[in-house]
Design a protein around this motif. Sequence first.
Motif, PDB file in Angstrom:
ATOM      1  N   ALA A  32      14.362  31.785   0.041  1.00 42.86           N
ATOM      2  CA  ALA A  32      15.251  32.726  -0.650  1.00 42.86           C
ATOM      3  C   ALA A  32      15.326  32.440  -2.145  1.00 42.86           C
ATOM      4  O   ALA A  32      15.682  33.305  -2.938  1.00 42.86           O
ATOM      5  CB  ALA A  32      16.656  32.653  -0.041  1.00 42.86           C
ATOM      6  N   GLN A  33      14.979  31.221  -2.520  1.00 42.90           N
ATOM      7  CA  GLN A  33      15.042  30.866  -3.953  1.00 42.90           C
ATOM      8  C   GLN A  33      13.929  31.498  -4.773  1.00 42.90           C
ATOM      9  O   GLN A  33      13.952  31.435  -5.999  1.00 42.90           O
ATOM     10  CB  GLN A  33      14.922  29.355  -4.113  1.00 42.90           C
ATOM     11  CG  GLN A  33      16.153  28.597  -3.694  1.00 42.90           C
ATOM     12  CD  GLN A  33      15.998  27.134  -4.033  1.00 42.90           C
ATOM     13  OE1 GLN A  33      14.899  26.629  -4.207  1.00 42.90           O
ATOM     14  NE2 GLN A  33      17.129  26.460  -4.138  1.00 42.90           N
ATOM     15  N   ASN A  34      12.884  31.991  -4.058  1.00 44.58           N
ATOM     16  CA  ASN A  34      11.719  32.512  -4.767  1.00 44.58           C
ATOM     17  C   ASN A  34      11.167  31.537  -5.793  1.00 44.58           C
ATOM     18  O   ASN A  34      10.811  31.914  -6.901  1.00 44.58           O
ATOM     19  CB  ASN A  34      12.074  33.819  -5.479  1.00 44.58           C
ATOM     20  CG  ASN A  34      12.017  34.975  -4.507  1.00 44.58           C
ATOM     21  OD1 ASN A  34      11.158  34.996  -3.613  1.00 44.58           O
ATOM     22  ND2 ASN A  34      12.945  35.910  -4.651  1.00 44.58           N
ATOM     23  N   SER A  35      11.126  30.287  -5.404  1.00 41.35           N
ATOM     24  CA  SER A  35      10.669  29.254  -6.333  1.00 41.35           C
ATOM     25  C   SER A  35       9.175  29.404  -6.607  1.00 41.35           C
ATOM     26  O   SER A  35       8.407  29.728  -5.700  1.00 41.35           O
ATOM     27  CB  SER A  35      10.940  27.877  -5.713  1.00 41.35           C
ATOM     28  OG  SER A  35      10.093  26.922  -6.287  1.00 41.35           O
ATOM     29  N   PRO A  36       8.746  29.183  -7.834  1.00 42.14           N
ATOM     30  CA  PRO A  36       7.304  29.236  -8.131  1.00 42.14           C
ATOM     31  C   PRO A  36       6.548  28.083  -7.466  1.00 42.14           C
ATOM     32  O   PRO A  36       5.325  28.057  -7.475  1.00 42.14           O
ATOM     33  CB  PRO A  36       7.245  29.115  -9.647  1.00 42.14           C
ATOM     34  CG  PRO A  36       8.516  28.433 -10.040  1.00 42.14           C
ATOM     35  CD  PRO A  36       9.540  28.863  -9.028  1.00 42.14           C
ATOM     36  N   TRP A  37       7.276  27.139  -6.895  1.00 42.26           N
ATOM     37  CA  TRP A  37       6.647  25.968  -6.278  1.00 42.26           C
ATOM     38  C   TRP A  37       6.321  26.164  -4.807  1.00 42.26           C
ATOM     39  O   TRP A  37       5.403  25.555  -4.290  1.00 42.26           O
ATOM     40  CB  TRP A  37       7.598  24.761  -6.381  1.00 42.26           C
ATOM     41  CG  TRP A  37       7.673  24.195  -7.754  1.00 42.26           C
ATOM     42  CD1 TRP A  37       8.623  24.451  -8.698  1.00 42.26           C
ATOM     43  CD2 TRP A  37       6.741  23.289  -8.345  1.00 42.26           C
ATOM     44  NE1 TRP A  37       8.336  23.757  -9.847  1.00 42.26           N
ATOM     45  CE2 TRP A  37       7.194  23.034  -9.648  1.00 42.26           C
ATOM     46  CE3 TRP A  37       5.573  22.673  -7.884  1.00 42.26           C
ATOM     47  CZ2 TRP A  37       6.513  22.200 -10.520  1.00 42.26           C
ATOM     48  CZ3 TRP A  37       4.896  21.831  -8.753  1.00 42.26           C
ATOM     49  CH2 TRP A  37       5.365  21.602 -10.051  1.00 42.26           C
ATOM     50  N   ILE A  38       7.125  26.963  -4.126  1.00 42.17           N
ATOM     51  CA  ILE A  38       6.995  27.027  -2.669  1.00 42.17           C
ATOM     52  C   ILE A  38       6.146  28.225  -2.251  1.00 42.17           C
ATOM     53  O   ILE A  38       6.491  29.367  -2.520  1.00 42.17           O
ATOM     54  CB  ILE A  38       8.381  27.156  -2.005  1.00 42.17           C
ATOM     55  CG1 ILE A  38       9.351  26.110  -2.543  1.00 42.17           C
ATOM     56  CG2 ILE A  38       8.265  27.095  -0.480  1.00 42.17           C
ATOM     57  CD1 ILE A  38       9.099  24.716  -2.078  1.00 42.17           C
ATOM     58  N   GLU A  39       5.063  27.917  -1.579  1.00 43.32           N
ATOM     59  CA  GLU A  39       4.218  29.001  -1.089  1.00 43.32           C
ATOM     60  C   GLU A  39       4.632  29.361   0.336  1.00 43.32           C
ATOM     61  O   GLU A  39       4.774  30.524   0.676  1.00 43.32           O
ATOM     62  CB  GLU A  39       2.762  28.533  -1.103  1.00 43.32           C
ATOM     63  CG  GLU A  39       1.750  29.590  -0.777  1.00 43.32           C
ATOM     64  CD  GLU A  39       0.351  29.013  -0.891  1.00 43.32           C
ATOM     65  OE1 GLU A  39      -0.326  29.286  -1.907  1.00 43.32           O
ATOM     66  OE2 GLU A  39      -0.057  28.263   0.028  1.00 43.32           O
ATOM     67  N   GLN A  40       4.832  28.336   1.156  1.00 42.56           N
ATOM     68  CA  GLN A  40       5.274  28.538   2.539  1.00 42.56           C
ATOM     69  C   GLN A  40       6.218  27.411   2.916  1.00 42.56           C
ATOM     70  O   GLN A  40       6.059  26.295   2.436  1.00 42.56           O
ATOM     71  CB  GLN A  40       4.091  28.445   3.497  1.00 42.56           C
ATOM     72  CG  GLN A  40       3.201  29.661   3.549  1.00 42.56           C
ATOM     73  CD  GLN A  40       2.033  29.376   4.480  1.00 42.56           C
ATOM     74  OE1 GLN A  40       2.202  28.848   5.576  1.00 42.56           O
ATOM     75  NE2 GLN A  40       0.838  29.715   4.024  1.00 42.56           N
ATOM     76  N   ALA A  41       7.163  27.728   3.773  1.00 44.72           N
ATOM     77  CA  ALA A  41       8.035  26.689   4.320  1.00 44.72           C
ATOM     78  C   ALA A  41       8.158  26.988   5.800  1.00 44.72           C
ATOM     79  O   ALA A  41       8.998  27.776   6.217  1.00 44.72           O
ATOM     80  CB  ALA A  41       9.390  26.701   3.632  1.00 44.72           C
ATOM     81  N   GLN A  42       7.269  26.388   6.591  1.00 40.12           N
ATOM     82  CA  GLN A  42       7.191  26.741   8.009  1.00 40.12           C
ATOM     83  C   GLN A  42       7.886  25.709   8.885  1.00 40.12           C
ATOM     84  O   GLN A  42       7.837  24.513   8.607  1.00 40.12           O
ATOM     85  CB  GLN A  42       5.724  26.804   8.442  1.00 40.12           C
ATOM     86  CG  GLN A  42       4.970  27.922   7.771  1.00 40.12           C
ATOM     87  CD  GLN A  42       3.475  27.757   7.961  1.00 40.12           C
ATOM     88  OE1 GLN A  42       2.948  26.647   8.028  1.00 40.12           O
ATOM     89  NE2 GLN A  42       2.778  28.884   8.042  1.00 40.12           N
ATOM     90  N   VAL A  43       8.462  26.222   9.955  1.00 42.55           N
ATOM     91  CA  VAL A  43       9.099  25.328  10.916  1.00 42.55           C
ATOM     92  C   VAL A  43       8.109  25.031  12.039  1.00 42.55           C
ATOM     93  O   VAL A  43       7.487  25.949  12.573  1.00 42.55           O
ATOM     94  CB  VAL A  43      10.359  25.972  11.496  1.00 42.55           C
ATOM     95  CG1 VAL A  43      11.013  25.046  12.512  1.00 42.55           C
ATOM     96  CG2 VAL A  43      11.324  26.342  10.377  1.00 42.55           C
TER      97      VAL A  43
END
Length: 543
Positions: A32-43
């Motif tokens: 939700a932060q739309n960070s330029p660092w995070i491409e995917q955050a999978q569980v």
Amino acid sequence: MGDYALPCFRLAKELRRKPPEIAQQLSEALLAQNSPWIEQAQVAGAFLNIHVVPGTLAQKLVPALRQDAHVSKLPAFLGKQPKVMIEYSQPNTHKVFHVGHMRNVALGDSLGRLYEACGYPVIMANYIGDEGAHIAKCLWYIEKQGAKVPSEGRGVWLGDMYVGADKALEAATPEELVQFQKEISLVLRDIESKAGPRYDFWRESRQWSLDDFNDIYQWIGARFDHVFCESEVSEESQKIVDEFLAKGVFVASDGAIGLDLKEEKLGFVIVRKSDGNTTYATKDLALAGRKFTQFAVEKSIYVVASEQNLHFKQVFRTLEKMGFAQAKNCFHLSYGMVVLPDGKMSSRKGNTITFSDLREKLSAELDKNLEKYRGEWPEEEIDRIRQRLAVGAIRYGMICSDPVKDIVFDLQDWLSFEGNTGPYLMYSYARTQSILRKAQEQNLSPSESDLTELRTPEERELLRFLNDLNPVILASCEQNKPSLLCHHLFDMCKVYNRLLANNSVLRAETEQLRGARLALLDAFSHALKAGLALLGIVPPERM
Ligand code: ARG
């Protein structure tokens, strides 16, 4: 399954929720932060797997590494650190310096570099074993044989004389042995009296060994800011016995004086024998006192072989009983043996490899490789390359294994350009330099304007290795294990060589990609050079 993973078990206890639920919530929040660092955050079960946007990583790392502003920012990041002394090498005079001793030098020197990289004020110290029974034996034997001092190689000759003395004592009949021991004590007494021809010869011969040691340190590039000697702390050690006997810390027992640590399973530590002489341990108490008071050392590291584990436990505990608060900041970096492929090295069996033999063997082996450049490259450069490869091979071989493990000294293996060796890492550096030189000849240059073009699997992986370099340097320092950095650099070079196999650089599909890849290569070479420097290794620019 990502660049980084967060195991959520640890949080589960605290938050009283199931790990997968926590992972899910974190993933949603991160995205939700739309960070330029995070491409995917999978569980994945209890894990949160994070994929970093390679372009963002590249923009952060590549320019900084290329300006040598990445590793060098560690001290500012870590803040003020305590003053540390690293005592290492500590050879005994009148004995030969052999390959086994090189492990200590490589380990201690690299540790000093790591501490400095992490912002510690560092004092590199030596502690020369220049007195005691082994020296008396050696000088006694020289006299007994009427041996003539050679004009060259005097340090090594002393080592031979020491071995000769040992053999003579072993071969002696019981009556002879009594006689010899008497003679040896007389030699010892004369040396300790600090006057007369025997004392003079001790001083003179001691210097031959010291000159040899200094040659070796210069060859390998080891630094010492201060040199202690056993002979300079022996008087002080007598005073310590008197002082702490009076204070009731030491007690008399069977004519000797010492400290009873039997309850702690550390035995009775003798500080003065019944003949009135102090011991190796007593001198260590005096030495430690100096380190604390004269040098205001806050953390004190002793790089010494594992045979002395008990000794250092005793010394540190005794210092504590004597009231030194710094005792708890003393650390014995214990390391295992260096064995030859056919077994243990023993100076008595004569199957050691002396430093001078080693240097010759290294040169001969490396010349086989460098022969082809003779006439093509300047002679001086070939000499420099040979020197760097030799030192790099030895240093790397000595420290790439965990310190506690025994290691097998295998010159052929250590000099190989393939596998987990110093030459392989140095070759990876030289290979990059050669690509960058070729690019320049074709008027192609690295460019930082399109780093977001970097996204193949190998590029991503290499970026991650570059990003992890600083944390690994910190871990190597905190755990006193240069081997951790060795592993990281080795794995990083493997990824790099895979990258070159699967991605064209000079013939990349577009000009943007070519510029970005050249910049990545350059960043890699700066990172590798900086990492190798912490191991005391300087790679040649070509080889
Ligand atoms: N010279 C000693 C030896 O060869 C090692 C000295 C280690 N350092 C110390 N502070 N005791 O066994």
